[in-house]
Design a protein around this motif. Structure first.
Motif, short mmCIF file in Angstrom:
data_model
loop_
_atom_site.label_atom_id
_atom_site.label_comp_id
_atom_site.label_asym_id
_atom_site.label_seq_id
_atom_site.Cartn_x
_atom_site.Cartn_y
_atom_site.Cartn_z
N HIS A 77 -1.88 -24.49 -75.84
CA HIS A 77 -1.79 -24.98 -77.23
C HIS A 77 -0.79 -26.13 -77.35
N ILE A 78 0.21 -26.13 -76.49
CA ILE A 78 1.18 -27.22 -76.55
C ILE A 78 0.61 -28.47 -75.88
N SER A 79 -0.03 -28.28 -74.74
CA SER A 79 -0.56 -29.47 -74.05
C SER A 79 -1.71 -30.09 -74.86
N LEU A 80 -2.55 -29.27 -75.46
CA LEU A 80 -3.64 -29.83 -76.28
C LEU A 80 -3.08 -30.50 -77.54
N ALA A 81 -2.07 -29.88 -78.12
CA ALA A 81 -1.45 -30.46 -79.34
C ALA A 81 -0.86 -31.83 -79.04
N ASN A 95 -11.96 -19.16 -93.46
CA ASN A 95 -10.89 -18.43 -92.78
C ASN A 95 -9.84 -19.37 -92.19
N ILE A 96 -10.29 -20.40 -91.46
CA ILE A 96 -9.29 -21.26 -90.81
C ILE A 96 -8.53 -22.09 -91.84
N ILE A 97 -9.23 -22.49 -92.90
CA ILE A 97 -8.57 -23.28 -93.95
C ILE A 97 -7.45 -22.42 -94.57
N GLY A 98 -7.81 -21.16 -94.86
CA GLY A 98 -6.81 -20.25 -95.43
C GLY A 98 -5.65 -20.01 -94.48
N LYS A 99 -5.98 -19.84 -93.20
CA LYS A 99 -4.91 -19.53 -92.24
C LYS A 99 -3.95 -20.72 -92.09
N VAL A 100 -4.52 -21.90 -91.92
CA VAL A 100 -3.65 -23.08 -91.73
C VAL A 100 -2.81 -23.30 -92.98
N CYS A 101 -3.46 -23.14 -94.14
CA CYS A 101 -2.75 -23.36 -95.40
C CYS A 101 -1.53 -22.45 -95.52
N HIS A 102 -1.66 -21.25 -94.96
CA HIS A 102 -0.56 -20.30 -95.11
C HIS A 102 0.27 -20.11 -93.85
N GLY A 103 0.15 -21.07 -92.94
CA GLY A 103 1.04 -21.08 -91.77
C GLY A 103 0.74 -20.02 -90.74
N ILE A 104 -0.49 -19.49 -90.75
CA ILE A 104 -0.81 -18.46 -89.76
C ILE A 104 -1.26 -19.12 -88.45
N ALA A 105 -0.70 -18.67 -87.37
CA ALA A 105 -1.04 -19.21 -86.05
C ALA A 105 -1.30 -18.02 -85.14
N LEU A 108 -5.70 -19.63 -80.50
CA LEU A 108 -5.41 -20.90 -79.84
C LEU A 108 -5.58 -22.09 -80.79
N LEU A 109 -6.64 -22.04 -81.61
CA LEU A 109 -6.88 -23.19 -82.49
C LEU A 109 -5.80 -23.32 -83.56
N THR A 110 -5.53 -22.22 -84.27
CA THR A 110 -4.52 -22.32 -85.34
C THR A 110 -3.14 -22.66 -84.76
N THR A 111 -2.83 -22.15 -83.59
CA THR A 111 -1.53 -22.43 -82.98
C THR A 111 -1.44 -23.91 -82.60
N THR A 112 -2.56 -24.45 -82.07
CA THR A 112 -2.57 -25.87 -81.70
C THR A 112 -2.41 -26.73 -82.96
N ILE A 113 -3.11 -26.35 -84.03
CA ILE A 113 -2.99 -27.11 -85.28
C ILE A 113 -1.54 -27.11 -85.76
N THR A 116 0.57 -29.47 -83.44
CA THR A 116 0.24 -30.88 -83.20
C THR A 116 0.89 -31.82 -84.22
N GLN A 117 1.15 -33.02 -83.75
CA GLN A 117 1.61 -34.05 -84.69
C GLN A 117 0.47 -35.03 -84.98
N ALA A 118 -0.69 -34.75 -84.39
CA ALA A 118 -1.85 -35.62 -84.62
C ALA A 118 -2.43 -35.33 -86.01
N GLN A 119 -3.20 -36.30 -86.52
CA GLN A 119 -3.89 -36.09 -87.79
C GLN A 119 -4.93 -34.98 -87.62
N VAL A 120 -4.96 -34.05 -88.58
CA VAL A 120 -5.98 -32.99 -88.54
C VAL A 120 -7.02 -33.28 -89.63
N ILE A 121 -8.28 -33.22 -89.23
CA ILE A 121 -9.39 -33.47 -90.17
C ILE A 121 -10.23 -32.19 -90.23
N PHE A 122 -10.51 -31.72 -91.44
CA PHE A 122 -11.36 -30.54 -91.59
C PHE A 122 -12.72 -30.94 -92.16
#
Ligand SMILES: Cc1cc2nc3c(=O)[nH]c(=O)nc-3n(C[C@H](O)[C@H](O)[C@H](O)COP(=O)(O)O)c2cc1C
Length: 408
Positions: A77-81, A95-105, A108-113, A116-122
């Protein structure tokens, strides 16, 4: 697009929705445009599409297990981020929108999000009722405010049989959002754009009106595209069921007369006008203050002409660029050329609304952009967002003098 995406590192996150299979097309398109892609799937996404497909298309292993490290010295998750220039979640579940919105990690995907310092597009895709659920909408709004980019879902027939908003946006629109992020095209910075959209309603009495099936989607797509390119946008719209585009000043109106008033007020300070509203040509001569009763067998309506907004804009034109729209059912080009001359337009977008994909209410459009000198630029069948960008590209290419008008 090819040059922009070349060698760009794109992480695609795939979540557990029926549209997961469409992510394969996105990965394939990214590779064709010279980008590098790595795919993270949620466990649930692997129920919908095989990692093998994505592995083959991306030419990279697919990541889905938080605790199975491909290289013992790397934490995925760190190397991909760190690797990602952009991270696009396609499709994005509620589900993922809700999880990211509320800081749930918690995978692997939510943790990478989160890392990451990259722009995230949903690119959300879900059942209409799920999408419209105020909780989902609040989460989307909150994430937008934090700088996450959303590619809105389209309307249509969903896999569950329901019809409505929630269908994954066209892959070309998602690709455009990724490209736009890299280009950060700001070629309309300093330009004021006036867009009209939707139908008008011409009331007979308090509960009945004459109107047309315009959805407003084309005008909203143009307004959103202009805003994303840095323009200050005034959107005058008839009654539609669309959420306001990001960064646009909305002016809701109902009747042609109201639209006329608002447009004339905004016009002098604007540099470009896209007049895509489907304005009623006529309105009932008499307005009944009370509901008309069905007392007689025949009811004769007398209609009077509404002011021709486009013609008046052409008459008052100083140095604005005026783009009209002609939704025709026959003699499309002939009628469009006539309109350009009679209304003093710079461009007209002519489409034959009898052709499939070019109608009033769909998510796609195709048509010909015609110039004053009779040049015909064919814009192929595209999602309305991509179509809007193409049209703006063509208008700007032929309006070099616009640059010197900026901030005039
Ligand atoms: C057949 C099927 C289709 C589904 N389609 C969607 C969908 O399109 N969008 C969505 O948000 N959830 C959908 N779900 C529900 C998600 O799979 C569920 O919320 C899951 O927890 C999402 O997990 P993830 O976000 O970790 O991938 C679907 C479930 C099933 C069984």
């Amino acid at each position: 697009m090819e040059a922009v995406l070349k060698e760009k590192k794109v992480v695609i996150g795939i979540t557990g929705g029926i549209a997961a299979y469409k992510a394969a097309e996105l990965v394939s398109s990214l590779m064709k445009h010279g980008a590098r892609a790595k795919v993270i799937m949620t466990k649930n996404a692997t129920e919908f599409i095989s990692p093998l497909t994505l592995e083959t298309l991306s030419g990279n292993p697919v990541y889905y297990d938080m605790f199975s490290r491909t290289s013992p010295w790397e934490i995925d998750h760190i190397s991909l981020a760190k690797w990602a220039d952009v991270l696009a979640v396609v499709p994005a579940t509620a589900n993922i929108i809700g999880k990211v919105c509320h800081g749930i990690a918690d995978d692997l995907l939510t943790t990478t999000i989160m890392a990451t310092q990259a722009q995230v597009i949903f690119a959300p895709a879900m059942n209409t009722n799920m999408y419209k659920n105020p909780i989902v909408q609040e989460n989307i709004e909150a994430l937008k405010k934090k700088g996450y980019i959303f590619v809105s879902p389209a309307e249509g027939r969903l896999a569950c049989g329901d019809v409505g908003e929630g269908k994954l946006a066209a892959i070309e629109d998602i690709l455009r959002a990724i490209t736009d992020y890299f280009v950060r095209k700001q070629d309309l910075k300093g330009i004021r754009v006036l867009v009209t959209a939707g139908p008008t309603r011409e009331y007979l009495d308090p509960v009945r009106f004459i109107s047309n099936p315009s959805s407003g989607k084309m005008g909203f797509a143009i307004a959103a595209a202009c805003a994303s390119r840095g323009a200050e946008v005034e959107l005058v719209t008839g009654p539609v069921r669309l959420s306001p585009p990001e960064g646009v000043n909305m002016h809701p109106v109902e009747t042609a007369l109201e639209m006329y008033e608002r447009v004339m007020k905004l016009y002098p300070s604007c540099h470009i006008v896209f007049k895509s509203a489907a304005v009623s040509d006529y309105r009932p001569q008499a307005y009944h203050e009370q509901k008309i009763k069905k007392d007689s067998d025949r009811l004769v309506l007398t209609l009077v002409k509404n002011p021709d907004i486009l013609k008046e804009l052409g008459r008052r034109k100083k140095d604005q660029i005026l783009v009209g729209f002609a939704a025709e059912t026959h003699n499309v080009l002939e009628n469009a050329m006539k309109k350009i001359r009679e209304k003093n337009l710079d461009f007209i977008l002519a489409n034959d609304v009898t052709q499939s994909g070019a109608g009033f209410m769909g998510d796609t459009n195709k048509g010909d952009l015609i110039t004053r000198v009779g040049e015909i630029i064919e814009i192929p069948l595209l999602g309305k967002n991509e179509f809007a960008h193409r049209m703006i590209d063509e208008v700007l290419k032929r309006s070099p003098h616009l640059a010197i008008r900026k901030n005039c």
